[in-house]
Design an enzyme around this catalytic site. Structure first.
Site, PDB file in Angstrom:
ATOM      1  N   SER A 103      19.324 137.353  49.322  1.00  0.00           N
ATOM      2  CA  SER A 103      20.473 138.165  48.901  1.00  0.00           C
ATOM      3  C   SER A 103      20.935 139.055  50.054  1.00  0.00           C
ATOM      4  O   SER A 103      20.208 139.302  51.020  1.00  0.00           O
ATOM      5  CB  SER A 103      20.089 139.026  47.703  1.00  0.00           C
TER       6      SER A 103
HETATM    7  C1  SAM Z   1      19.305 135.128  44.658  1.00  0.00           C
HETATM    8  S1  SAM Z   1      17.843 134.199  44.692  1.00  0.00           S
HETATM    9  C2  SAM Z   1      16.603 135.443  44.838  1.00  0.00           C
HETATM   10  C3  SAM Z   1      16.560 136.162  46.147  1.00  0.00           C
HETATM   11  C4  SAM Z   1      15.174 136.628  46.504  1.00  0.00           C
HETATM   12  N1  SAM Z   1      14.696 137.707  45.686  1.00  0.00           N
HETATM   13  C5  SAM Z   1      14.987 136.904  47.972  1.00  0.00           C
HETATM   14  O1  SAM Z   1      14.513 137.963  48.349  1.00  0.00           O
HETATM   15  O2  SAM Z   1      15.254 136.002  48.747  1.00  0.00           O
HETATM   16  C6  SAM Z   1      17.621 133.758  42.980  1.00  0.00           C
HETATM   17  C7  SAM Z   1      16.371 132.940  42.735  1.00  0.00           C
HETATM   18  O3  SAM Z   1      16.125 132.940  41.336  1.00  0.00           O
HETATM   19  C8  SAM Z   1      15.516 131.710  41.024  1.00  0.00           C
HETATM   20  N2  SAM Z   1      15.596 131.491  39.572  1.00  0.00           N
HETATM   21  C9  SAM Z   1      16.633 131.034  38.829  1.00  0.00           C
HETATM   22  N3  SAM Z   1      16.296 130.973  37.524  1.00  0.00           N
HETATM   23  C10 SAM Z   1      15.024 131.410  37.436  1.00  0.00           C
HETATM   24  C11 SAM Z   1      14.118 131.576  36.363  1.00  0.00           C
HETATM   25  N4  SAM Z   1      14.473 131.277  35.115  1.00  0.00           N
HETATM   26  N5  SAM Z   1      12.888 132.040  36.646  1.00  0.00           N
HETATM   27  C12 SAM Z   1      12.503 132.340  37.906  1.00  0.00           C
HETATM   28  N6  SAM Z   1      13.316 132.183  38.968  1.00  0.00           N
HETATM   29  C13 SAM Z   1      14.563 131.740  38.741  1.00  0.00           C
HETATM   30  C14 SAM Z   1      16.297 130.712  41.854  1.00  0.00           C
HETATM   31  O4  SAM Z   1      15.600 129.485  41.986  1.00  0.00           O
HETATM   32  C15 SAM Z   1      16.465 131.485  43.149  1.00  0.00           C
HETATM   33  O5  SAM Z   1      15.440 131.182  44.048  1.00  0.00           O
END
Ligand code: SAM
Length: 401
Positions: A103
């Site tokens: 992000s």
């Molecule tokens: C915007 S990214 C997160 C950024 C991260 N915190 C970083 O520091 O890089 C969103 C993440 O949420 C994950 N995601 C989506 N749905 C999810 C779920 N139901 N449970 C856990 N992770 C999920 C996606 O696969 C993705 O890797």
């Protein structure tokens, strides 16, 4: 923490990122050390894609372009896409849908500031992604106090490896973050780094009374999210204000599938009822505008999109609205120079009438900004948006059936 030595360009890029985040008032002194110590560049896959917020374009960045170019791109204040199409896409071109990212640093810093952690607190993160945010949390609180859940096995494995290489050891769990992670509960803080449409009840259950759940939340009316900070009460119910407008990729099973509206408009304008409105596209609001968010709070189960018209001239646009529960739809055709737009409505639900009532209500109460609104979430996940306090629940613009 053991991180291999950084090049002078990388050290400068990291320091410039930290200084910029301090200057724009999002990076607090409690978090500055973590941002200087945990190297975002080492959490990125090769290639990654730098996302241009204005154009919506993503440009690939390869390690082969040189360590210095890589470092400069890694510390830019932009979101970096690290996976497309749930891992079904490969190569250096962009895929159809960004599904994992690092992000934007200013959003990461603001959310960590707003999480309001103290030493020794236990934190659950949902959406590990690259692992950078989990690394920042582990640097500040100790790895033993941080659990991060990621749904995508390949993404979870890559994040774990990057954290280990950086000498950080939060617990990374591969699983569906909707379930939280009960063995680590109770948490003092839960932070979601994916957009949420239905707040999972488990997150409240696993937070201690007085603890905080911080999440980008919104409605399917638009892709926009607002970060909400919910404080969990003894009764398991949580309340809190919206703090900032953001736009996150959504939890995997809470993405809006536009194909579901494929059968709504078989023939345009068909037998839709026709009327006129004096509202304009500006009244509907753009991305990050309050009316666009507030209409979603007041008009439930309605998806909206504003498309530019064929001439490309300012004011030439068509707004669409689709119902989730029936084939009802509405379209508003805005024509440059015409003081009124033409409204088409079809089906049992009069979606434009509801949206017009919502916007008229918002104008009538003095156009309050989004941060005067907030949310109550019951233990079963039922949400009630409010204005200026939980006692002032918003009216629904949907007539009772
Ligand atoms: C915007 S990214 C997160 C950024 C991260 N915190 C970083 O520091 O890089 C969103 C993440 O949420 C994950 N995601 C989506 N749905 C999810 C779920 N139901 N449970 C856990 N992770 C999920 C996606 O696969 C993705 O890797």
């Amino acid at each position: 923490m053991h991180v291999t030595s950084a090049s002078p360009v990388e050290r400068r890029a990291r320091e410039e990122m930290a200084r910029h985040l301090i200057d724009i008032d999002v990076l607090t002194k409690e978090w500055a050390e973590a941002f200087r110590a945990v190297p975002r560049s080492r959490f990125l896959p090769d290639p990654f894609w730098a996302y241009d917020m204005e154009s919506g374009r993503s440009d690939s960045v390869r390690r082969a372009a040189g360590e210095d170019a890589w470092a400069r791109a890694a510390y830019a204040n932009v979101p970096l896409v690290t996976q497309w199409d749930d891992g079904q896409h490969s190569g250096t071109e962009s895929g159809a849908r960004a599904t994992s990212s690092a992000s934007m640093p200013s959003v990461v810093a603001a959310m960590l500031r707003d999480l309001d952690v103290r030493d020794g607190m236990r934190v659950l993160e949902v959406g590990t992604g690259t692992g950078w945010n989990a690394g920042l949390l582990a640097h500040r609180l100790g790895g033993e106090n941080v659990v991060s859940v990621e749904i995508d096995p390949a993404v979870a494995a890559r994040a774990s490896a990057a954290l280990k290489r950086a000498g950080l050891d939060p617990l990374v769990i591969e699983g569906d973050g909707r379930d939280g992670w009960a063995p680590g509960a109770p948490y003092d803080r839960v932070i979601a780094t994916a957009g949420v449409r239905d707040l999972p009840p488990r997150w409240l259950e696993q937070t201690r009374p007085g603890g905080i759940v911080l999440a980008p939340w919104g409605t399917h009316y638009s892709n926009q999210d607002a970060v909400v900070r919910l404080t969990v009460g003894e009764d398991g119910r949580a309340h809190g204000p919206f703090l900032s407008m953001v736009e996150f990729m959504k939890l995997r099973d809470q993405r809006l599938d536009w194909n579901r509206f494929g059968g709504h408009v078989r023939d345009f304008p068909g037998d839709a009822d026709v009327s006129r409105t004096s509202l304009t596209p500006a009244d509907l609001g753009d991305r990050y505008d309050t009316p666009n968010f507030v209409a979603g709070l007041l008009v439930p189960d309605c998806a909206h999109v504003l498309n530019d018209g064929p001439s490309g001239e300012p004011g030439d646009a068509k707004a669409w609205f689709f119902d989730f529960g029936s084939l009802s739809w509405a379209a508003v055709v805005f024509t440059p120079g015409d003081p009124e737009a033409t409204v088409h409505q079809s089906g049992p639900r009069r979606l434009w009438d509801e949206v017009e009532r919502a916007l008229t209500w918002w104008i009538g109460v003095g156009r309050p900004e989004f941060d005067r609104f907030g949310l109550t979430v019951d233990g079963d996940g039922t949400t009630r948006p409010w204005l200026d306090g939980p006692e002032n629940v918003l009216p629904s613009c949907r007539p009772l059936a």
